[in-house]
Design a protein around this motif. Structure first.
Motif, PDB file in Angstrom:
ATOM      1  N   LEU A   1       0.829  -1.200   0.000  1.00 39.84           N
ATOM      2  CA  LEU A   1       0.000   0.000   0.000  1.00 39.84           C
ATOM      3  C   LEU A   1       0.866   1.254   0.000  1.00 39.84           C
ATOM      4  N   ASN A   2       1.925   1.239   0.806  1.00 35.77           N
ATOM      5  CA  ASN A   2       2.814   2.396   0.847  1.00 35.77           C
ATOM      6  C   ASN A   2       3.501   2.625  -0.503  1.00 35.77           C
ATOM      7  N   GLN A   3       3.935   1.527  -1.138  1.00 35.13           N
ATOM      8  CA  GLN A   3       4.577   1.645  -2.448  1.00 35.13           C
ATOM      9  C   GLN A   3       3.618   2.210  -3.481  1.00 35.13           C
ATOM     10  N   LYS A   4       2.387   1.708  -3.476  1.00 33.94           N
ATOM     11  CA  LYS A   4       1.388   2.194  -4.439  1.00 33.94           C
ATOM     12  C   LYS A   4       1.010   3.641  -4.141  1.00 33.94           C
ATOM     13  N   GLN A   5       1.005   3.995  -2.855  1.00 37.33           N
ATOM     14  CA  GLN A   5       0.700   5.372  -2.497  1.00 37.33           C
ATOM     15  C   GLN A   5       1.798   6.318  -2.988  1.00 37.33           C
ATOM     16  N   GLN A   6       3.056   5.846  -2.886  1.00 35.48           N
ATOM     17  CA  GLN A   6       4.169   6.651  -3.389  1.00 35.48           C
ATOM     18  C   GLN A   6       4.074   6.843  -4.903  1.00 35.48           C
ATOM     19  N   LYS A   7       3.709   5.755  -5.599  1.00 34.17           N
ATOM     20  CA  LYS A   7       3.534   5.863  -7.046  1.00 34.17           C
ATOM     21  C   LYS A   7       2.383   6.795  -7.381  1.00 34.17           C
ATOM     22  N   ALA A   8       1.302   6.700  -6.605  1.00 40.87           N
ATOM     23  CA  ALA A   8       0.157   7.581  -6.842  1.00 40.87           C
ATOM     24  C   ALA A   8       0.535   9.034  -6.620  1.00 40.87           C
ATOM     25  N   ASN A   9       1.408   9.295  -5.642  1.00 35.12           N
ATOM     26  CA  ASN A   9       1.830  10.665  -5.367  1.00 35.12           C
ATOM     27  C   ASN A   9       2.684  11.231  -6.511  1.00 35.12           C
ATOM     28  N   ARG A  10       3.348  10.323  -7.250  1.00 37.36           N
ATOM     29  CA  ARG A  10       4.180  10.763  -8.378  1.00 37.36           C
ATOM     30  C   ARG A  10       3.376  10.988  -9.644  1.00 37.36           C
ATOM     31  N   LEU A  11       2.119  10.657  -9.656  1.00 36.69           N
ATOM     32  CA  LEU A  11       1.305  10.732 -10.866  1.00 36.69           C
ATOM     33  C   LEU A  11       1.279  12.133 -11.470  1.00 36.69           C
ATOM     34  N   PRO A  12       1.051  13.212 -10.700  1.00 41.72           N
ATOM     35  CA  PRO A  12       1.054  14.553 -11.316  1.00 41.72           C
ATOM     36  C   PRO A  12       2.377  14.880 -12.003  1.00 41.72           C
ATOM     37  N   THR A  13       3.495  14.500 -11.369  1.00 40.85           N
ATOM     38  CA  THR A  13       4.810  14.761 -11.981  1.00 40.85           C
ATOM     39  C   THR A  13       4.975  13.973 -13.274  1.00 40.85           C
TER      40      THR A  13
ATOM     41  N   GLU B   1       2.594  12.915 -15.219  1.00 42.61           N
ATOM     42  CA  GLU B   1       1.707  13.486 -16.230  1.00 42.61           C
ATOM     43  C   GLU B   1       2.355  14.693 -16.905  1.00 42.61           C
ATOM     44  N   ASN B   2       3.009  15.541 -16.116  1.00 46.55           N
ATOM     45  CA  ASN B   2       3.702  16.702 -16.692  1.00 46.55           C
ATOM     46  C   ASN B   2       4.861  16.263 -17.580  1.00 46.55           C
ATOM     47  N   GLN B   3       5.612  15.255 -17.125  1.00 46.35           N
ATOM     48  CA  GLN B   3       6.713  14.747 -17.939  1.00 46.35           C
ATOM     49  C   GLN B   3       6.201  14.140 -19.241  1.00 46.35           C
ATOM     50  N   PHE B   4       5.079  13.451 -19.152  1.00 45.33           N
ATOM     51  CA  PHE B   4       4.488  12.855 -20.357  1.00 45.33           C
ATOM     52  C   PHE B   4       4.054  13.944 -21.338  1.00 45.33           C
ATOM     53  N   LYS B   5       3.469  15.023 -20.825  1.00 49.14           N
ATOM     54  CA  LYS B   5       3.049  16.121 -21.698  1.00 49.14           C
ATOM     55  C   LYS B   5       4.255  16.764 -22.381  1.00 49.14           C
ATOM     56  N   GLU B   6       5.331  16.969 -21.594  1.00 49.89           N
ATOM     57  CA  GLU B   6       6.531  17.557 -22.174  1.00 49.89           C
ATOM     58  C   GLU B   6       7.151  16.639 -23.218  1.00 49.89           C
ATOM     59  N   ALA B   7       7.199  15.341 -22.923  1.00 45.91           N
ATOM     60  CA  ALA B   7       7.760  14.381 -23.877  1.00 45.91           C
ATOM     61  C   ALA B   7       6.917  14.317 -25.150  1.00 45.91           C
ATOM     62  N   THR B   8       5.594  14.365 -24.983  1.00 46.73           N
ATOM     63  CA  THR B   8       4.707  14.347 -26.150  1.00 46.73           C
ATOM     64  C   THR B   8       4.908  15.587 -27.005  1.00 46.73           C
ATOM     65  N   LYS B   9       5.047  16.739 -26.344  1.00 43.28           N
ATOM     66  CA  LYS B   9       5.282  17.984 -27.073  1.00 43.28           C
ATOM     67  C   LYS B   9       6.604  17.916 -27.833  1.00 43.28           C
ATOM     68  N   PHE B  10       7.667  17.429 -27.167  1.00 39.89           N
ATOM     69  CA  PHE B  10       8.969  17.304 -27.821  1.00 39.89           C
ATOM     70  C   PHE B  10       8.901  16.323 -28.986  1.00 39.89           C
ATOM     71  N   PHE B  11       8.206  15.207 -28.765  1.00 33.76           N
ATOM     72  CA  PHE B  11       8.095  14.168 -29.795  1.00 33.76           C
ATOM     73  C   PHE B  11       7.360  14.695 -31.019  1.00 33.76           C
ATOM     74  N   ASN B  12       6.252  15.423 -30.779  1.00 32.79           N
ATOM     75  CA  ASN B  12       5.444  15.938 -31.894  1.00 32.79           C
ATOM     76  C   ASN B  12       6.159  17.038 -32.654  1.00 32.79           C
ATOM     77  N   ASN B  13       7.096  17.724 -31.988  1.00 32.56           N
ATOM     78  CA  ASN B  13       7.816  18.817 -32.639  1.00 32.56           C
ATOM     79  C   ASN B  13       9.279  18.466 -32.882  1.00 32.56           C
ATOM     80  N   TYR B  14       9.597  17.172 -32.917  1.00 31.91           N
ATOM     81  CA  TYR B  14      10.979  16.748 -33.108  1.00 31.91           C
ATOM     82  C   TYR B  14      11.470  17.197 -34.478  1.00 31.91           C
TER      83      TYR B  14
END
Length: 292
Positions: free
Chosen positions: A48-60, A62-75
């Motif tokens: 539960l603690n491990q999954k909670q830690q992963k859940a806490n990282r979700l916003p970060t 998501e932001n990294q995924f958006k940045e990677a998608t933006k970089f990928f689309n404009n490569y």
């Protein structure tokens, strides 16, 4: 033995049996069960603690995924649509124009397929001015299609009419798409990728061209008269010629006129040797100054 004593003994035996059986049940059955349950609870708590830690990282994430998608689309790179080498030839032909023009030919070597992409290998040979060759390679590597230039070989052409030109050869690896890895194909060319290019193969001392245009040969001419902006001289064929500052002569130009001194100075380039020749009106002795 009285009836009361007997019943008391029976009750004690029964009680002892219940107490012993209960203790044995708790000690040999329930205690291991409790320990197992406690271990399961601790393991579940850790998960539960491990999954909670992963859940806490979700916003970060998501932001990294958006940045990677933006970089990928404009490569700024793209892949060729397939393994057809004609696509590469067409690209090279469009690159080889203007300041990047060279005469070239290429030989297909092989094509290697990987999981999501493939590589077309070729050998490119050609001839052109050194600065054009450099621009040609720069535009190949910096344009949209993903190309890798390697094993470059450059040899100068030290012939009178070909100074500044080189023969060249290089290997070219061109990457093509097998699964639309980088989206739709885009083979745009980045033109005008010009840099300050020094040709290390250009000889300092070169052969001198013949006077095919029959220009004024200053060294075989006689200065007859000058004005503030013109000179009059008898050329190597005995023909009167009129020149202004900047006019072309054989191997150079008329660089200056000195009316007070009655002289005309010419700057000549004799195959890399720069020489200044001064003619004077009615003076049989002319002044020469040479510098490399």
């Amino acid at each position: 033995m009285s009836y009361g004593v007997r019943n008391t003994i029976i009750l004690l035996v029964v009680l002892t049996t219940f107490i012993g059986g209960g203790w044995s049940y708790i000690y040999f059955y329930q205690q291991p069960k409790l320990e197992e349950l406690e271990q399961n609870v601790e393991q579940t708590r850790q998960e539960l603690n491990q999954k909670q830690q992963k859940a806490n990282r979700l916003p970060t994430l998501e932001n990294q995924f958006k940045e990677a998608t933006k970089f990928f689309n404009n490569y700024n790179k793209g892949l060729y649509p397939n393994s057809n080498e004609d696509n590469v030839y067409d690209f090279l032909d469009r690159v080889s124009t203007g300041s990047a023009y060279t005469e070239f030919a290429f030989n297909f070597s092989d094509s290697t397929a990987y999981n999501q992409y493939g590589v077309i290998s070729m050998e490119v040979t050609g001839q052109g001015y050194y600065r054009n060759f450099i621009n040609f390679v720069r535009q190949i590597e910096l344009s949209k299609p993903l190309n890798k230039v390697g094993q470059v070989s450059v040899n100068p052409i030290n012939e009178l009419d070909s100074y500044g030109k080189v023969n060249y050869q290089f290997s070219l690896q061109s990457f093509y798409d097998r699964v639309k890895l980088l989206g739709e194909t885009d083979l745009n060319i980045n033109n005008n990728l010009l840099g300050s290019v020094y040709n290390p193969f250009y000889p300092f001392i070169r052969s001198v061209k013949d006077n095919e245009e029959n220009l004024v040969n200053v060294e075989n001419s006689e200065l007859l008269a000058i004005s503030s902006d013109k000179v009059f001289l008898l050329d190597q064929q005995g023909i009167m010629q009129r020149l202004s500052e900047g006019d072309e002569v054989y191997l150079g130009r008329l660089s200056s006129i000195d009316l007070d001194e009655g002289t005309a100075s010419f700057t000549l380039n004799k195959g890399g040797i720069v020489e200044r020749i001064t003619l004077q009106v009615n003076n049989d002795e002319d002044e020469n100054e040479s510098s490399n």
